[in-house]
Enzyme design. Structure first.
Site, short mmCIF file in Angstrom:
data_model
loop_
_atom_site.label_atom_id
_atom_site.label_comp_id
_atom_site.label_asym_id
_atom_site.label_seq_id
_atom_site.Cartn_x
_atom_site.Cartn_y
_atom_site.Cartn_z
N LYS A 135 1.19 -5.03 4.66
CA LYS A 135 -0.09 -5.26 3.96
C LYS A 135 0.11 -6.06 2.68
O LYS A 135 -0.65 -6.97 2.39
CB LYS A 135 -0.76 -3.93 3.58
CG LYS A 135 -1.02 -2.98 4.72
CD LYS A 135 -1.78 -1.73 4.25
CE LYS A 135 -1.09 -0.89 3.20
NZ LYS A 135 0.13 -0.19 3.64
N ARG A 153 12.82 -0.29 -4.32
CA ARG A 153 11.99 0.75 -4.91
C ARG A 153 12.64 2.11 -4.74
O ARG A 153 13.25 2.38 -3.70
CB ARG A 153 10.63 0.76 -4.21
CG ARG A 153 9.69 -0.28 -4.74
CD ARG A 153 8.45 -0.42 -3.95
NE ARG A 153 7.88 0.86 -3.51
CZ ARG A 153 6.73 0.96 -2.86
NH1 ARG A 153 6.02 -0.13 -2.60
NH2 ARG A 153 6.27 2.12 -2.47
N ARG A 161 6.29 9.92 3.10
CA ARG A 161 5.12 9.05 2.91
C ARG A 161 4.36 8.87 4.23
O ARG A 161 3.14 8.74 4.23
CB ARG A 161 5.56 7.69 2.36
CG ARG A 161 5.91 7.80 0.87
CD ARG A 161 6.82 6.70 0.40
NE ARG A 161 6.23 5.39 0.42
CZ ARG A 161 6.93 4.26 0.45
NH1 ARG A 161 8.25 4.29 0.47
NH2 ARG A 161 6.32 3.10 0.46
N ARG A 212 -6.98 5.50 0.02
CA ARG A 212 -5.95 6.09 0.86
C ARG A 212 -6.38 7.43 1.41
O ARG A 212 -5.56 8.17 1.94
CB ARG A 212 -4.70 6.29 0.01
CG ARG A 212 -3.50 5.48 0.48
CD ARG A 212 -2.45 5.62 -0.58
NE ARG A 212 -1.14 5.36 -0.16
CZ ARG A 212 -0.44 4.29 -0.56
NH1 ARG A 212 -0.98 3.37 -1.29
NH2 ARG A 212 0.81 4.17 -0.19
N ARG A 217 13.70 -2.91 2.70
CA ARG A 217 12.82 -3.75 1.86
C ARG A 217 13.44 -3.94 0.47
O ARG A 217 13.96 -3.01 -0.14
CB ARG A 217 11.46 -3.07 1.72
CG ARG A 217 10.50 -3.82 0.84
CD ARG A 217 9.08 -3.39 1.06
NE ARG A 217 8.81 -2.02 0.64
CZ ARG A 217 7.61 -1.45 0.74
NH1 ARG A 217 6.61 -2.11 1.28
NH2 ARG A 217 7.43 -0.22 0.33
#
Ligand code: AMP
Length: 222
Positions: free
Chosen positions: A15, A166, A177, A90, A133
């Site tokens: 996203k 991160r 998550r 969310r 990532r």
């Protein structure tokens, strides 16, 4: 054309990358609650201190904190012609809060002005995407060490900065998550569908393929 874009999908579904492209193309801001919260953590603000304990566990930050951050952001002048939301709302509760905020600030309505795009991808593939990532701390370009690696391992192609990972992109928090996503965020799919503002794309391919599909949906180009 719609003015408010809501990108919906599991963590790591791409996203953020597509939001940046759309925001550049339409010259409207990319608003990402995760980054707004991380900025508060970095600046050691009161909201940041509260947010950190939830982010570290892969849980949702309380709605009062997120609503306050998002309301302040949406009131800014650069949002007057529209914006792309990434990571907010969310939960159904947050979607209702968003409608209230838009009403309070006198900008747009979900039914008339918003398009929600659901990014459909297999969850197991996403865990691998998340742990691989990396991003550039200077220009925010996102890489993936497997599917979209930088030319020189660990360094940004654009600014040569060392890439960072991160804190919550480790396997344990990533799994948490996803549990949070299934419980809180996935119900938004039906919520926006019933409102008649949802479209979905298969987001399992390459970044450029997903971008082409997104443009088709948004600009109705064939
Ligand atoms: P993201 O950068 O979107 O993956 O978000 C990272 C973390 O920030 C999430 O796991 C949540 O803890 C928190 N967060 C981001 N957006 C929200 C939101 N809309 N509501 C609650 N928590 C959020």
């Amino acid at each position: 054309m719609k003015k408010v874009f809501i990108f919906l999908g599991p963590p790591g579904s791409g996203k953020g990358t597509q939001t940046s492209r759309l925001s550049d193309k339409l010259s409207i801001p990319h608003i990402d609650t995760g980054s707004l919260l991380r900025k508060n953590i970095q600046d050691n603000t009161e909201l940041g201190i509260i947010a950190k304990s939830f982010i570290d566990k892969g849980n949702l930050v309380p709605i009062e904190v997120v609503s306050s951050v998002i309301k302040e952001r949406l009131q800014k002048d650069d949002c007057k012609d529209g914006f792309v939301l990434d990571g907010f709302p969310r939960s159904i509760e947050q979607a209702q809060a968003l409608e209230k905020i838009l009403d309070e600030i006198g900008r747009f309505s979900l039914i008339e002005d918003a398009l929600a795009v659901y990014f459909d991808v297999d969850t197991e593939a996403l865990i691998q995407r998340l742990v691989n990532r990396r991003s550039c701390p200077k220009c925010a370009t996102i890489y993936n060490l497997i599917s979209n690696p930088p030319k020189i391992m660990d360094y940004c192609d654009i600014c040569d900065e060392k890439l960072t990972q991160r804190d919550d992109d480790n396997e344990e928090v990533a799994r948490a998550r996803f549990v949070t996503y299934e419980r809180e965020t996935a119900p938004l799919y039906d919520y926006f569908k019933q409102m008649g503002i949802l479209k979905e794309i298969d987001a399992s391919g390459a970044i450029t393929e997903i971008w082409e599909k997104l443009k088709e949906i948004i600009f109705e180009e064939k």
